[in-house]
Motif scaffolding. Structure first.
Motif, PDB file in Angstrom:
ATOM      1  N   GLU A  48       0.823  -1.212   0.000  1.00  0.00           N
ATOM      2  CA  GLU A  48       0.000   0.000   0.000  1.00  0.00           C
ATOM      3  C   GLU A  48       0.858   1.262   0.000  1.00  0.00           C
ATOM      4  O   GLU A  48       0.624   2.198  -0.779  1.00  0.00           O
ATOM      5  CB  GLU A  48      -0.924  -0.012   1.221  1.00  0.00           C
ATOM      6  CG  GLU A  48      -1.930   1.110   1.213  1.00  0.00           C
ATOM      7  CD  GLU A  48      -2.756   1.160   2.485  1.00  0.00           C
ATOM      8  OE1 GLU A  48      -2.161   1.058   3.590  1.00  0.00           O
ATOM      9  OE2 GLU A  48      -3.978   1.295   2.396  1.00  0.00           O
ATOM     10  N   GLN A  49       1.887   1.245   0.868  1.00  0.00           N
ATOM     11  CA  GLN A  49       2.778   2.410   0.929  1.00  0.00           C
ATOM     12  C   GLN A  49       3.454   2.654  -0.406  1.00  0.00           C
ATOM     13  O   GLN A  49       3.578   3.790  -0.856  1.00  0.00           O
ATOM     14  CB  GLN A  49       3.877   2.154   1.968  1.00  0.00           C
ATOM     15  CG  GLN A  49       3.560   2.698   3.339  1.00  0.00           C
ATOM     16  CD  GLN A  49       4.518   2.124   4.376  1.00  0.00           C
ATOM     17  OE1 GLN A  49       5.625   1.688   4.068  1.00  0.00           O
ATOM     18  NE2 GLN A  49       4.074   2.121   5.624  1.00  0.00           N
TER      19      GLN A  49
ATOM     20  N   ALA B 155       2.410   1.713  -3.352  1.00  0.00           N
ATOM     21  CA  ALA B 155       1.433   2.180  -4.336  1.00  0.00           C
ATOM     22  C   ALA B 155       1.247   3.686  -4.186  1.00  0.00           C
ATOM     23  O   ALA B 155       1.239   4.430  -5.181  1.00  0.00           O
ATOM     24  CB  ALA B 155       0.109   1.450  -4.153  1.00  0.00           C
ATOM     25  N   LYS B 156       1.127   4.137  -2.941  1.00  0.00           N
ATOM     26  CA  LYS B 156       0.923   5.583  -2.720  1.00  0.00           C
ATOM     27  C   LYS B 156       2.152   6.385  -3.120  1.00  0.00           C
ATOM     28  O   LYS B 156       2.038   7.436  -3.753  1.00  0.00           O
ATOM     29  CB  LYS B 156       0.567   5.837  -1.251  1.00  0.00           C
ATOM     30  CG  LYS B 156      -0.840   5.365  -0.927  1.00  0.00           C
ATOM     31  CD  LYS B 156      -1.244   5.692   0.483  1.00  0.00           C
ATOM     32  CE  LYS B 156      -2.706   5.297   0.688  1.00  0.00           C
ATOM     33  NZ  LYS B 156      -3.025   5.130   2.107  1.00  0.00           N
TER      34      LYS B 156
ATOM     35  N   ARG C  27       2.521   6.361  -6.910  1.00  0.00           N
ATOM     36  CA  ARG C  27       1.490   7.231  -7.487  1.00  0.00           C
ATOM     37  C   ARG C  27       1.957   8.691  -7.440  1.00  0.00           C
ATOM     38  O   ARG C  27       1.836   9.443  -8.399  1.00  0.00           O
ATOM     39  CB  ARG C  27       0.170   7.038  -6.733  1.00  0.00           C
ATOM     40  CG  ARG C  27      -0.975   7.949  -7.109  1.00  0.00           C
ATOM     41  CD  ARG C  27      -1.502   7.729  -8.508  1.00  0.00           C
ATOM     42  NE  ARG C  27      -0.753   8.391  -9.566  1.00  0.00           N
ATOM     43  CZ  ARG C  27      -1.115   8.379 -10.836  1.00  0.00           C
ATOM     44  NH1 ARG C  27      -2.191   7.729 -11.225  1.00  0.00           N
ATOM     45  NH2 ARG C  27      -0.378   9.001 -11.741  1.00  0.00           N
ATOM     46  N   ARG C  28       2.509   9.069  -6.301  1.00  0.00           N
ATOM     47  CA  ARG C  28       2.939  10.462  -6.140  1.00  0.00           C
ATOM     48  C   ARG C  28       4.099  10.795  -7.087  1.00  0.00           C
ATOM     49  O   ARG C  28       4.193  11.889  -7.628  1.00  0.00           O
ATOM     50  CB  ARG C  28       3.359  10.676  -4.688  1.00  0.00           C
ATOM     51  CG  ARG C  28       3.144  12.079  -4.206  1.00  0.00           C
ATOM     52  CD  ARG C  28       3.227  12.214  -2.697  1.00  0.00           C
ATOM     53  NE  ARG C  28       4.557  11.958  -2.197  1.00  0.00           N
ATOM     54  CZ  ARG C  28       4.838  11.071  -1.234  1.00  0.00           C
ATOM     55  NH1 ARG C  28       3.870  10.367  -0.675  1.00  0.00           N
ATOM     56  NH2 ARG C  28       6.072  10.901  -0.828  1.00  0.00           N
TER      57      ARG C  28
ATOM     58  N   ASP D  54      -6.346  -0.137  -8.126  1.00  0.00           N
ATOM     59  CA  ASP D  54      -7.234   1.028  -8.220  1.00  0.00           C
ATOM     60  C   ASP D  54      -8.192   1.144  -7.031  1.00  0.00           C
ATOM     61  O   ASP D  54      -8.916   2.135  -6.917  1.00  0.00           O
ATOM     62  CB  ASP D  54      -7.968   1.095  -9.567  1.00  0.00           C
ATOM     63  CG  ASP D  54      -9.019   0.026  -9.745  1.00  0.00           C
ATOM     64  OD1 ASP D  54      -9.198  -0.809  -8.836  1.00  0.00           O
ATOM     65  OD2 ASP D  54      -9.663   0.017 -10.817  1.00  0.00           O
TER      66      ASP D  54
ATOM     67  N   THR E 198      -6.807   1.277  -4.268  1.00  0.00           N
ATOM     68  CA  THR E 198      -5.837   1.847  -3.339  1.00  0.00           C
ATOM     69  C   THR E 198      -5.419   3.251  -3.766  1.00  0.00           C
ATOM     70  O   THR E 198      -5.363   4.159  -2.955  1.00  0.00           O
ATOM     71  CB  THR E 198      -4.602   0.917  -3.260  1.00  0.00           C
ATOM     72  OG1 THR E 198      -5.062  -0.423  -3.030  1.00  0.00           O
ATOM     73  CG2 THR E 198      -3.661   1.329  -2.145  1.00  0.00           C
ATOM     74  N   VAL E 199      -5.102   3.389  -5.044  1.00  0.00           N
ATOM     75  CA  VAL E 199      -4.732   4.706  -5.593  1.00  0.00           C
ATOM     76  C   VAL E 199      -5.377   4.857  -6.975  1.00  0.00           C
ATOM     77  O   VAL E 199      -5.877   3.899  -7.547  1.00  0.00           O
ATOM     78  CB  VAL E 199      -3.189   4.866  -5.729  1.00  0.00           C
ATOM     79  CG1 VAL E 199      -2.501   4.918  -4.373  1.00  0.00           C
ATOM     80  CG2 VAL E 199      -2.590   3.771  -6.602  1.00  0.00           C
ATOM     81  N   ASP E 200      -5.305   6.074  -7.487  1.00  0.00           N
ATOM     82  CA  ASP E 200      -5.823   6.372  -8.813  1.00  0.00           C
ATOM     83  C   ASP E 200      -4.952   5.678  -9.878  1.00  0.00           C
ATOM     84  O   ASP E 200      -3.727   5.767  -9.814  1.00  0.00           O
ATOM     85  CB  ASP E 200      -5.738   7.901  -8.958  1.00  0.00           C
ATOM     86  CG  ASP E 200      -6.671   8.411 -10.014  1.00  0.00           C
ATOM     87  OD1 ASP E 200      -7.751   7.820 -10.172  1.00  0.00           O
ATOM     88  OD2 ASP E 200      -6.310   9.401 -10.671  1.00  0.00           O
TER      89      ASP E 200
END
Ligand code: SF4
Ligand code: SF4
Ligand code: SF4
Ligand code: FES
Lengths: 323, 143
Positions: free
Chosen positions: A74-75, A77-78, A81-82, A154, A156-158
């Motif tokens: 999860e981390q 992915a975030k 994403r950023r 998706d 979890t993040v865009d």
């Protein structure tokens, strides 16, 4: 034109998607000619902290495979994403949860019980299980937290694009890379695969549209030319998106559905269930003594069959656990 | 579950079950107000997705009702298809920890207003015992 920055990452994955990237063979050279790979844990020694240190949106395209099983997934992915302009859910795990997603038929407690205590190869008399955070002489260890539920990328993040398949077929990967490096990207949210079903790509002939008996794959030697479903072998082709050239069917194996749902289909399993119910037992219906329960009992494990790759992405998403 | 009133989504086929429900109304047969009726052309038109979405959105029970077997369906075999789909879907639901009794299939003709009312009454009694839909309305949490 300046080179693009690419990243590849694996979350809860089997590694097959990484192999699929290598399977594009010499085409990888075209990629490297157009793009620098700035992060690829399976092949390069770049640390998470190096990614954290990058300016936001430094990565042009990140190909993310694997589902979200734990807090590390999860981390990352975030974080990715950023740091990325475009995030591609690469492969069935990231797209719809895939085989790891079948763990949604259990929760953490049941999985730990099985993995750390019940499996025949496990000796664990102290009943140890992962504990986090954990104090050792050298300091505190923070292990990833194992979630109850497997999620898709998706959830979890865009996500910008999806490359379906377990793993995505080489053709689709090459096409996607070409589109992206040329800057000819389709609308956000697109699945980078043809707008048709596996049946549409399948060379087998179909004309019956009805079956009476279901066979498991090992119970029957399939006839080479005709549709497997019409021969009674459960084939997910009608409910699965094309893009793989029906490769399983070319080697006499039924489609098990890794390409994910057909375009505009919200629930692959329900679509297949519906299609199968329309053709199974059509001749028997009007007969004396027709027993629909018995007819349908030929399907032994509906969730495992219809939702083999798509449970986390389905409408219900997971099993409801008894309180 | 004190005071729990179940919500039922009912997919009724235009030609038989919906007409039956209509008859229950015009004949002033009393039945509980828990059902929200959606008219469909045939029970064979009820996509399993409709049922899953209804449950996902918090319906406590789903009723699918159509024309009697074997030969009342206006589209010949829609009712047979519905029956097979619902048998399979009930199995899927139970594998997913959702009580299959929440989903019910009935054959109700245009003249069976009383049967429609009895089915709804019976569903309400059984769903009250079963309690609220375990999916609730919520999203899945991470933990
Ligand atoms: S999609 Fe398939 S090949 Fe890719 S990581 Fe998941 S299980 Fe492995
Ligand atoms: S059901 Fe399977 S075998 Fe039949 S046409 Fe479709 S993909 Fe081919
Ligand atoms: S035939 Fe089906 S299971 Fe096989 S690769 Fe294609 S989509 Fe996946
Ligand atoms: S028209 Fe009533 S079940 Fe088909």
């Amino acid at each position: 034109m300046s080179k693009l920055n690419f990243a590849f990452y694996w979350a809860a994955s089997c590694g097959g998607c990484e192999i699929a990237i290598l399977d594009i063979n010499e085409k990888i050279l075209d990629v490297v000619a157009k793009a620098d790979i700035v992060f690829w844990p399976v092949a390069m020694d770049v640390k998470y902290k190096d990614v954290e240190a990058m300016p936001d949106k430094k990565i042009d395209v990140c190909f993310f495979n694997g589902s979200i099983r734990n807090s590390e997934n999860e981390q990352m992915a975030k974080l990715l994403r950023r740091k990325s302009k475009v995030l591609v859910a690469f492969g069935s795990c990231a797209h719809e949860g895939c085989i790891p997603g079948l763990a949604n038929l259990h929760d953490r407690k049941e999985i730990f019980e099985r993995v750390y205590h019940e499996t025949p190869s496990t000796k664990n008399p102290n009943r140890d299980e992962p504990i986090t955070p954990f104090e050792v002489r050298e300091g505190t260890i923070h292990k990833p937290i194992f979630f109850n539920t497997v999620k898709t990328l998706d959830q979890t993040v865009d996500v910008d694009y999806y490359l379906p398949g377990c793993p995505p077929p080489v053709d689709l990967i090459v096409k996607a890379l070409e589109l992206i490096t040329k800057g000819e990207v389709p609308p956000k949210g697109s699945v980078l695969a043809p707008e048709k079903s596996v049946c549409d790509e399948c060379p087998r002939t179909k004309d019956q549209k009805k079956i009476s008996k279901i066979f498991r794959v090992y119970e029957k030697e399939p006839e080479p030319e005709t549709c497997l479903l019409e021969q009674g072998i459960l084939c997910m082709g009608p409910a699965t998106r094309a893009g793989c050239s029906a490769q399983c069917l070319q080697v006499d194996y039924p489609c098990t559905g890794c390409g994910g749902p057909c375009p505009n289909e919200p629930d692959q399993g329900a679509a297949m269930l519906s299609a199968l119910a329309s053709i199974l037992g059509v001749d028997e219906e009007m007969e004396e003594g027709y027993d629909p329960e018995e007819m349908m009992s030929q399907i032994k494990d509906p969730v495992g069959t219809f939702y083999k790759y798509s449970l986390p992405h389905s409408i219900i998403k997971r099993k409801v656990m008894k309180k | 579950m004190a005071g729990f009133e179940p919500t039922i989504v009912g997919f009724l086929c235009n030609w038989c079950a919906y007409a039956g429900a209509d008859l229950a109304g015009t004949s002033r047969i009393q039945y509980p107000p828990n059902i929200r009726i959606i008219r469909v052309m045939c029970s064979g038109r009820v996509d399993p997705i409709f049922i899953l979405e209804a449950l996902r959105n918090g319906a406590d029970g789903v009723l699918v009702a159509g024309c009697h077997l074997p030969s009342d369906c206006h589209y010949l075999s829609g009712n047979f298809k519905a029956q097979k789909r619902i048998i399979l879907l009930k199995k899927v639901l139970s594998q997913l920890g959702i009580e299959p009794e929440r989903l019910r299939l009935e054959w109700i003709s245009a003249s069976e207003g009383d049967k429609f009312a009895a089915v709804v009454k019976d569903m309400v009694v059984k769903l009250r015992k079963l309690g609220p839909n375990p999916l609730g309305n919520g999203e899945i949490s991470n933990e």
